[in-house]
Every structure is written in C-alpha cells, then in structure tokens.
Scaffold this motif. Structure first.
Motif, PDB file in Angstrom:
ATOM      1  N   UNK A 286       0.885  -1.185  -0.058  1.00 21.53           N
ATOM      2  CA  UNK A 286       0.161   0.097   0.009  1.00 21.53           C
ATOM      3  C   UNK A 286       0.924   1.305  -0.055  1.00 21.53           C
ATOM      4  N   UNK A 287       1.104   1.702  -1.312  1.00 21.95           N
ATOM      5  CA  UNK A 287       2.154   2.870  -1.338  1.00 21.95           C
ATOM      6  C   UNK A 287       1.473   4.357  -1.501  1.00 21.95           C
ATOM      7  N   UNK A 288       0.494   4.288  -2.092  1.00 21.08           N
ATOM      8  CA  UNK A 288      -0.129   5.535  -2.366  1.00 21.08           C
ATOM      9  C   UNK A 288      -0.627   6.138  -1.133  1.00 21.08           C
ATOM     10  N   UNK A 289      -1.170   5.359  -0.202  1.00 18.66           N
ATOM     11  CA  UNK A 289      -1.823   5.858   1.050  1.00 18.66           C
ATOM     12  C   UNK A 289      -0.823   6.473   1.897  1.00 18.66           C
ATOM     13  N   UNK A 290       0.475   6.256   1.843  1.00 17.12           N
ATOM     14  CA  UNK A 290       1.517   6.864   2.693  1.00 17.12           C
ATOM     15  C   UNK A 290       2.468   7.996   1.737  1.00 17.12           C
ATOM     16  N   UNK A 291       1.909   8.386   0.764  1.00 16.98           N
ATOM     17  CA  UNK A 291       2.773   9.355  -0.052  1.00 16.98           C
ATOM     18  C   UNK A 291       3.128  10.356   0.606  1.00 16.98           C
ATOM     19  N   UNK A 292       4.529  10.770   0.419  1.00  9.66           N
ATOM     20  CA  UNK A 292       4.969  11.991   1.161  1.00  9.66           C
ATOM     21  C   UNK A 292       4.567  13.084   0.342  1.00  9.66           C
ATOM     22  N   UNK A 293       4.268  14.400   1.113  1.00  9.98           N
ATOM     23  CA  UNK A 293       3.793  15.530   0.239  1.00  9.98           C
ATOM     24  C   UNK A 293       5.271  16.465  -0.055  1.00  9.98           C
ATOM     25  N   UNK A 294       6.271  16.154   0.876  1.00  7.80           N
ATOM     26  CA  UNK A 294       7.532  16.703   0.234  1.00  7.80           C
ATOM     27  C   UNK A 294       8.857  15.729   0.653  1.00  7.80           C
ATOM     28  N   UNK A 295       9.981  16.273   0.249  1.00 11.87           N
ATOM     29  CA  UNK A 295      11.125  15.292   0.500  1.00 11.87           C
ATOM     30  C   UNK A 295      11.153  14.066  -0.441  1.00 11.87           C
ATOM     31  N   UNK A 296      11.878  13.108   0.200  1.00  6.68           N
ATOM     32  CA  UNK A 296      12.114  11.690  -0.604  1.00  6.68           C
ATOM     33  C   UNK A 296      10.870  11.088  -0.809  1.00  6.68           C
ATOM     34  N   UNK A 297      10.099  10.536  -2.003  1.00  6.27           N
ATOM     35  CA  UNK A 297       9.163   9.616  -2.046  1.00  6.27           C
ATOM     36  C   UNK A 297       9.114   8.342  -1.406  1.00  6.27           C
ATOM     37  N   UNK A 298      10.256   7.748  -0.808  1.00  3.14           N
ATOM     38  CA  UNK A 298      10.447   6.530  -0.380  1.00  3.14           C
ATOM     39  C   UNK A 298      10.612   6.682   1.342  1.00  3.14           C
ATOM     40  N   UNK A 299      10.512   8.038   1.729  1.00  6.89           N
ATOM     41  CA  UNK A 299      10.715   8.221   3.254  1.00  6.89           C
ATOM     42  C   UNK A 299       9.979   7.630   4.252  1.00  6.89           C
ATOM     43  N   UNK A 300       8.674   7.270   3.726  1.00  7.43           N
ATOM     44  CA  UNK A 300       7.958   6.427   4.788  1.00  7.43           C
ATOM     45  C   UNK A 300       8.111   5.090   4.976  1.00  7.43           C
ATOM     46  N   UNK A 301       8.887   4.273   4.138  1.00 11.32           N
ATOM     47  CA  UNK A 301       9.160   3.106   4.389  1.00 11.32           C
ATOM     48  C   UNK A 301      10.623   2.846   4.346  1.00 11.32           C
TER      49      UNK A 301
END
Ligand SMILES: Nc1ncnc2c1ncn2[C@@H]1O[C@H](COP(=O)(O)OP(=O)(O)OP(=O)(O)O)[C@@H](O)[C@H]1O
Length: 334
Positions: A286-301
């Motif tokens: 589930x990637x789109x639910x944790x999409x970051x608004x700024x910074x690296x797109x992969x930061x949440x994982x």
C-alpha cells in the motif's frame, strides 16, 4: 536530466523530459484528502536506438501510465516526449499517425487487442490497411510471412482469437505489433499471463525479433527474471518517479544502491538471479496511502530516513558507471 550510455553522439529514439501524468483534481476544501494521483511524476529518460530498457517497480508505481504516455494513448499533464528527435506530446491525431506506426505496444493479453469477430488474419490486415496500401495478394503474403516469423502456421490466420492457446495468442499479438516494422515496441507485462513453460519461449521470440527487425523495446514488468532476456538497461520506478537507473542488466541485484531497489531484489531470495521476482508482502504494497508531500518519495518506508529526506527531494545523481540513483544516503548503500 537522466542520461544513459551513448549520450555523447548517440541517436536517441525516445527522450522524455520531466514527464508527468496526474489524475484527478486537487480538492479545495481544507482538511479533505487530496484526490490527485501522481501516476508519473517528472520522469526524464532516454532510450538509445537498439538499447532496450526495462521499467520495473511494484504495482501502482506508474509503469503502464508511462508506457501509455509514450505510445500516445494518454496525454501528459506536463513535460515533453521526443520520438526520433521530434516533440510529439501535443500532436493532433493526424500528425501523430506516422509516429504511431513506428511505436507499437504489446499488452499482457490479447483481450481488447483482437476483435473476437475477426480472424487473426483479418485483424493483422486491418492494421496494415491503415498504413500500408497493398494489393489483396500482397496483404496475404505479408500476413503469412509475419505469422511464420513469430512461429505460427500461416493457416492460423483463419482462426479466431478464442481458438488459440495463450502462447499462440501472444505470438499473434506480437505479429500484429511487428507487421508494421516499428522502431520502438512497448511491451507491457508481455508474459505475465502465460504459463511458466511458455514464458521463456515468448521472451526468446521477442529477443529474436529484436535482432531480426532491429527493434528497441521498452519492457514494462514487475518480474525481474524477464529483464536480462531482452534489455540492456533498467530503470526502477517508485510512486511515479525513477529512483534508480542502471545501464546494464547482468548483475543489477549486486549493483543496486537505492534502498527501494534493494528491497525489490531481496524480496524473493533465490540462488539463480533469473528466478528472482519483485514481490512484497501485503502491508508493503500500500504505497499511495503513505505518499509524502515533500522530500523523498520513499521516506515513509525507508530505514535510512533522516530529517533531510523529509524536507529535500533527492535528485538522480551519477553514482557509478552509467548508474544513477536518487537517494541522499546512497553512499551508505555501496
Ligand atoms: N485512468 C486513471 N485514472 C485515475 N488513476 C489512474 C488511472 N490510470 C492509472 N491510475 C493510477 O495511477 C497509478 C499508477 O498506475 P499504473 O497502472 O501506471 O501503475 P503500474 O506500475 O503499471 O501498476 P500495475 O503493474 O499494477 O499495472 C495508480 O495509483 C493507478 O491507480
């Protein structure tokens, strides 16, 4: 801007520059969820003639949307697409027609490709009639020839798609795409709907056709084992962005720097690298639910995430020989 091998004086078949495709609209009301899907989010890629590129990433990373943009089946929200040196993204259908001939797409299955009320021969002839005026006898010869090239008996032209096996369907699909002798063929998961025993045959066929017709492929796949058969370079997509580009496909699982690429390649361990597949467990998907608004797109994982990653988006930088990576911490991954 992402450069690939041969950038010096090479002839590029395809170049995309900061290509974006956003679906949906920004919601105006405060506190409501943003309904924009950034399917492709600033992709700059170049494909050199004869140097086929694999685009890999998990489901929803934007691979198919990128392929559709290149094939002219979707209009970009921003950015440019140059094919054979000409910008094509704003062309009207009439002006895009000559490019459409050079730019064919092979889909996962023949559903929607073949009209079930047409024979295979009629479907292939219909494609040719749009671009190649010939006599009826010449059409028949061309249909027989391309069917033989893809390993089908010419008599198969009298059958309907419902009368073919999965492997035969995909061969007919390939025949239909190649009969116009395109320059770039976008293969979107070309073997994923087939039995394992048939997959290798179709990949070998794509490889043979590449040599015979001087084709260049953009191979869209979530299955890493397909890549070395037909491609010389690989781009890894995550949330609409290219996070890593490696200009080789022989030992990419050892070369990868980006934490996401490493996760992809490690997710199914196998001693034979060609058996490695991209796969995640359900929670990771589930990637789109944790999409970051700024910074690296992969930061949440990402286990390496720092304050900088949450603020500053990493650019693709040269990390090795024709190897580009978008990660603030790639040096730690070497
Ligand atoms: N027409 C559309 N309208 C709205 N959203 C779309 C549309 N097409 C694709 N998307 C969204 O864009 C994102 C990227 O989709 P895309 O199909 O390009 O991904 P993918 O990497 O090819 O995945 P898969 O391997 O599952 O096909 C997804 O979140 C998807 O839901």
């Amino acid at each position: 801007m992402l450069f690939c091998k041969g950038d010096r004086q090479m002839e590029f078949l395809l170049e995309t520059d900061h290509l974006k495709k956003y679906y949906g609209k920004e919601t105006a009301s405060k506190g409501s969820r943003n309904s924009i899907v950034k399917a492709v989010d600033g992709v700059s890629l170049k494909i050199e003639k004869g140097r086929s590129l694999a685009l890999i990433g998990e489901s929803g990373s934007g691979k198919t949307t990128f392929g559709k943009l290149v094939a002219g089946l979707e209009k970009p929200s921003e950015g440019t697409i140059s094919f054979l040196g000409k910008e094509v993204q704003n062309l009207k259908e009439r002006d895009f027609r000559p490019f459409r001939r050079e730019l064919q797409m092979i889909f996962q299955s023949s559903n929607g490709v073949f009209d079930p009320t047409y024979t295979i021969g009629e479907s292939i002839r219909e494609v040719m009639q749009n671009y190649m005026p010939m006599s009826p006898a010449e059409y028949e010869d061309a249909i027989d020839e391309i069917l033989e090239k893809v390993g089908l008996e010419p008599a198969m032209k009298h059958r309907y798609v419902s009368q073919l096996s999965g492997g035969q369907c995909q061969r007919a699909n390939i025949a239909r795409a190649l009969v116009l002798r395109p320059k770039l063929v976008i293969c979107d998961e070309p073997v994923s709907s087939l039995d394992f025993s048939i997959r290798k045959q179709i990949l070998n066929l794509l490889n043979d056709m590449q040599e015979e017709f001087g084709l260049t492929y953009l191979l869209i796949t979530h299955d890493l084992s397909n890549v070395p058969y037909v491609c010389k370079a690989v781009a890894i997509m995550y949330q609409g962005k290219v996070v890593e580009y490696i200009d080789r496909t022989d030992c990419i699982w050892q070369l990868a720097f980006h934490p996401y690429t490493k996760l992809l390649f490690q997710s199914i361990p196998a001693t034979d690298p060609r058996k490695r597949k991209i796969g995640m467990n359900d929670t990771e998907l589930h990637i789109s639910e944790t999409a970051a608004v700024q910074g690296c797109c992969y930061q949440n994982r990402c286990s390496l995430c720092t304050k900088k990653c949450k603020i500053e988006e990493p650019e693709l930088v040269l990390a090795g020989d024709e190897h580009w990576v978008a990660c603030h911490h790639f040096e730690n991954m070497k």
